[in-house]
Design a protein around this motif. Sequence first.
Motif, mmCIF file in Angstrom:
data_model
loop_
_atom_site.group_PDB
_atom_site.id
_atom_site.type_symbol
_atom_site.label_atom_id
_atom_site.label_comp_id
_atom_site.label_asym_id
_atom_site.label_seq_id
_atom_site.Cartn_x
_atom_site.Cartn_y
_atom_site.Cartn_z
ATOM 1 N N ALA A 22 0.816 -0.953 0.258
ATOM 2 C CA ALA A 22 0.164 -0.048 0.303
ATOM 3 C C ALA A 22 1.350 1.006 -0.021
ATOM 4 O O ALA A 22 0.229 2.676 -0.385
ATOM 5 N N HIS A 23 1.981 1.407 0.152
ATOM 6 C CA HIS A 23 3.077 2.062 0.336
ATOM 7 C C HIS A 23 4.075 2.884 -0.425
ATOM 8 O O HIS A 23 4.317 3.527 -1.130
ATOM 9 N N ASP A 24 3.942 2.093 -1.576
ATOM 10 C CA ASP A 24 4.324 1.899 -3.119
ATOM 11 C C ASP A 24 3.380 1.374 -4.208
ATOM 12 O O ASP A 24 3.382 0.747 -4.558
ATOM 13 N N PRO A 25 2.812 2.255 -4.767
ATOM 14 C CA PRO A 25 1.885 2.207 -6.430
ATOM 15 C C PRO A 25 3.042 0.503 -7.345
ATOM 16 O O PRO A 25 2.788 -0.380 -7.604
ATOM 17 N N ALA A 26 4.246 1.077 -7.376
ATOM 18 C CA ALA A 26 5.138 0.501 -8.126
ATOM 19 C C ALA A 26 5.733 -0.611 -7.678
ATOM 20 O O ALA A 26 5.408 -2.060 -8.143
ATOM 21 N N LEU A 27 5.291 -0.853 -6.661
ATOM 22 C CA LEU A 27 5.733 -2.697 -5.524
ATOM 23 C C LEU A 27 4.111 -2.628 -5.127
ATOM 24 O O LEU A 27 4.846 -4.810 -5.654
ATOM 25 N N ALA A 28 3.330 -2.257 -5.448
ATOM 26 C CA ALA A 28 2.850 -3.035 -4.884
ATOM 27 C C ALA A 28 1.480 -4.089 -6.590
ATOM 28 O O ALA A 28 1.330 -4.733 -6.962
ATOM 29 N N ALA A 29 2.290 -3.098 -7.595
ATOM 30 C CA ALA A 29 2.575 -4.148 -9.552
ATOM 31 C C ALA A 29 3.285 -4.709 -9.112
ATOM 32 O O ALA A 29 3.178 -6.073 -10.207
ATOM 33 N N LEU A 30 4.351 -5.209 -9.091
ATOM 34 C CA LEU A 30 4.721 -5.927 -8.629
ATOM 35 C C LEU A 30 4.400 -7.413 -7.946
ATOM 36 O O LEU A 30 4.764 -8.470 -8.271
ATOM 37 N N THR A 31 4.379 -6.899 -6.751
ATOM 38 C CA THR A 31 3.299 -8.180 -5.939
ATOM 39 C C THR A 31 2.026 -8.500 -6.941
ATOM 40 O O THR A 31 2.004 -9.838 -6.912
ATOM 41 N N ASP A 32 1.671 -7.754 -7.854
ATOM 42 C CA ASP A 32 0.601 -8.915 -8.423
ATOM 43 C C ASP A 32 1.448 -9.336 -9.763
ATOM 44 O O ASP A 32 0.841 -10.270 -9.855
ATOM 45 N N ARG A 33 2.426 -8.884 -10.404
ATOM 46 C CA ARG A 33 2.615 -10.478 -11.133
ATOM 47 C C ARG A 33 3.385 -11.706 -10.779
ATOM 48 O O ARG A 33 2.962 -11.765 -11.261
ATOM 49 N N ILE A 34 3.493 -10.935 -9.348
ATOM 50 C CA ILE A 34 4.555 -12.922 -8.448
ATOM 51 C C ILE A 34 3.060 -13.466 -8.241
ATOM 52 O O ILE A 34 3.250 -14.962 -8.711
ATOM 53 N N GLY A 35 2.307 -12.981 -8.223
ATOM 54 C CA GLY A 35 0.483 -13.289 -7.801
ATOM 55 C C GLY A 35 0.011 -14.248 -8.702
ATOM 56 O O GLY A 35 -0.232 -15.638 -9.046
ATOM 57 N N GLU A 36 0.257 -13.307 -10.014
ATOM 58 C CA GLU A 36 0.152 -14.204 -11.673
ATOM 59 C C GLU A 36 1.544 -15.103 -11.707
ATOM 60 O O GLU A 36 0.940 -16.403 -12.248
ATOM 61 N N ILE A 37 2.782 -14.747 -11.495
ATOM 62 C CA ILE A 37 2.984 -16.214 -11.258
ATOM 63 C C ILE A 37 3.196 -17.022 -10.811
ATOM 64 O O ILE A 37 3.005 -18.359 -11.028
ATOM 65 N N GLY A 38 2.645 -17.068 -9.530
ATOM 66 C CA GLY A 38 1.563 -18.022 -8.550
ATOM 67 C C GLY A 38 1.203 -19.158 -9.147
ATOM 68 O O GLY A 38 1.057 -20.794 -9.225
ATOM 69 N N ILE A 39 -0.193 -18.057 -9.830
ATOM 70 C CA ILE A 39 -1.099 -18.686 -10.234
ATOM 71 C C ILE A 39 -0.716 -19.475 -11.751
ATOM 72 O O ILE A 39 -1.104 -21.374 -11.702
ATOM 73 N N LEU A 40 0.387 -19.437 -12.434
ATOM 74 C CA LEU A 40 0.867 -19.624 -13.126
ATOM 75 C C LEU A 40 1.547 -21.079 -13.334
ATOM 76 O O LEU A 40 1.513 -22.254 -13.757
ATOM 77 N N LEU A 41 2.176 -20.973 -12.351
ATOM 78 C CA LEU A 41 3.374 -22.179 -11.699
ATOM 79 C C LEU A 41 1.711 -23.329 -11.202
ATOM 80 O O LEU A 41 2.107 -24.684 -11.745
ATOM 81 N N ARG A 42 0.596 -22.855 -10.150
ATOM 82 C CA ARG A 42 -0.118 -23.839 -10.488
ATOM 83 C C ARG A 42 -0.624 -24.383 -11.247
ATOM 84 O O ARG A 42 -1.115 -25.662 -11.179
ATOM 85 N N ASP A 43 -0.764 -24.131 -12.240
ATOM 86 C CA ASP A 43 -1.415 -24.516 -13.162
ATOM 87 C C ASP A 43 -0.876 -25.612 -13.887
ATOM 88 O O ASP A 43 -1.416 -26.133 -14.788
ATOM 89 N N VAL A 44 0.596 -25.098 -14.331
ATOM 90 C CA VAL A 44 1.597 -25.806 -14.812
ATOM 91 C C VAL A 44 1.727 -26.586 -14.327
ATOM 92 O O VAL A 44 1.990 -28.053 -14.276
ATOM 93 N N ALA A 45 1.681 -27.280 -12.486
ATOM 94 C CA ALA A 45 1.778 -27.719 -11.849
ATOM 95 C C ALA A 45 0.980 -29.145 -12.386
ATOM 96 O O ALA A 45 1.137 -30.559 -12.069
ATOM 97 N N GLY A 46 0.314 -28.246 -12.460
ATOM 98 C CA GLY A 46 -1.752 -29.329 -12.256
ATOM 99 C C GLY A 46 -1.494 -30.242 -13.448
ATOM 100 O O GLY A 46 -1.706 -31.206 -14.164
ATOM 101 N N GLU A 47 -0.987 -29.697 -14.850
ATOM 102 C CA GLU A 47 -1.201 -30.303 -15.895
ATOM 103 C C GLU A 47 0.119 -31.649 -16.506
ATOM 104 O O GLU A 47 -0.389 -31.941 -16.672
ATOM 105 N N LEU A 48 0.860 -31.111 -15.816
ATOM 106 C CA LEU A 48 1.879 -32.276 -15.400
ATOM 107 C C LEU A 48 1.497 -33.295 -14.184
ATOM 108 O O LEU A 48 2.035 -34.309 -14.872
#
Length: 572
Positions: A261-287
Amino acid sequence: MRIRSLGVIDDAVVELSPGFTAVTGETGAGKTMVVTSLGLLLGGRADAALVRIGARNAVVEGRIAVPEGSPAVVRAEEAGAELDEGTLLVSRTVSAEGRSRAHLGGRSVPVGLLAELADDLVAVHGQSDQQGLLKLSRQRQALDRYAGYAVAVPLGKYAEAYKRLRAVTAELEEITTRARERAQEADLLRFGLEEIAAVEPRAGEDTELAEEAERLGHAEALASAAAVAHAALAGNPEDPEGVDAGTLVAGAQRALEAVRAHDPALAALTDRIGEIGILLRDVAGELAGYADDLDADPLRLAAVEERRAALTALTRKYGEDVAEVLAWAERSAARLGELEGDDERIGELTAERDALRSELGALAQELSEARAEAAERFAAAVTEELASLAMPHARVSFDIRQTEDPDGVEVNGRTVAYGPSGVDEVELLLAPHPGAPPRPIAKGASGGELSRVMLAVEVVFAGTDPVPTYLFDEVDAGVGGKAAVEIGRRLARLAKKAQVVVVTHLPQVAAFADRQLLVEKTDDGSVTRSGVKVLEGGDRVRELSRMLAGQEDSETARAHAEELLATARADA
């Protein structure tokens, strides 16, 4: 017409009279080059040998008056040519290497276009045309040309039916004479189609099976790699203390969530890490699913390899891949249908051939009747013309006959030979005097008589199928005396309807011309601008004297020349 660097002509201008122009001069002076020049303007064949020695090219330029709305004008305008006050400017250039260029009305055009226009503008006749008239095919063409639509219409229908009959007959012969080869071809096609049908290949099946075989052949390695990758991403149940990518990414996201909440740039990076987490879970499920679905059954691998072997047997014979095999099958099925329908096709073609032969016979009869009617009129007209050419007792007729042929078509109850122009052999006959039997002109006419028959034929054409200009190149060869005078008189009469240009050595002919042109060489053997001149008064008498006696200054020859001119003027 301007002529430059053509043969013996260096640079000369030829001015032709609207009526009758006679071109005269010593033998070898270059009179024929005038004819050659006109021939080039009319699309004649170019020859490097025509170019004057030492010159880069030969050029002929002409101005031709054309009737407004004539076929020649229409065709020229379609090609982009422009008219200049009712005239067409035409030029032809021939290089020393033999290359040729043509221009019409200021536009570069194909040489063939000039030849097309020539048919409507100029009729050229020379010694070769006389020899051509001796050929039976040319005599038939002359009669057909005179007859006009009466022959042209049935001849057009006949030509179409003849062309179709040739095609039908050729196909019928091909089917019947190659019956054994076609049967063998059908057997081979049938065998191939049965072999393909037994395998029942599917489009793209060979690619799919190749991929499946590759996968089945490495099933254990693939399953092991998928399990290791899954564990790296999602963790290994047997090793709860192990660190996996999903846990690490989730930890990174939690660390950032607390301060985002203290820095919009850091918030954007947090969202991107969240997307990476979702992608990892999807790939793991497909594997995980991939590993579960992987079929390592050796029986399935054997079945796949067996199927691939069956497809390979087809592709060795019928195409590079299954797609080509299927295309071959489609083409072969159509071809087999044709071959298996031979008997039916033979029946159809035989019926069409018989119908066409019957139709051709009827059209040939119509054509023969039209020719016979035209032949009577044509012969009577030519005979009348010969009377005015010092052959008052000559009679011209046509022999129109057919040749028996068991393989021909039926005409008037007879089976006769046929060709692309009908069933008729047309021959022009001449009886030079009373009591003489009509004989083919090739055998019954002297050189002088043939010249007059040729001229008579052209005069008759002038009344039925006129062109604006007629060019005669020494068609008076072999003629002299009274006959020569009559030829001159008849050419003068023809010139009242059209422009007539005559290259002649006969003073009796030249005297009747409205304009006489003299072609003469200079001392160095060339013809210059002053070497083609219009003769008038004493100069014309002098040239006619030379033509009469070879002596320009002979009083007797001059008197005879003046008498010829007086006769011509009185006749006009």
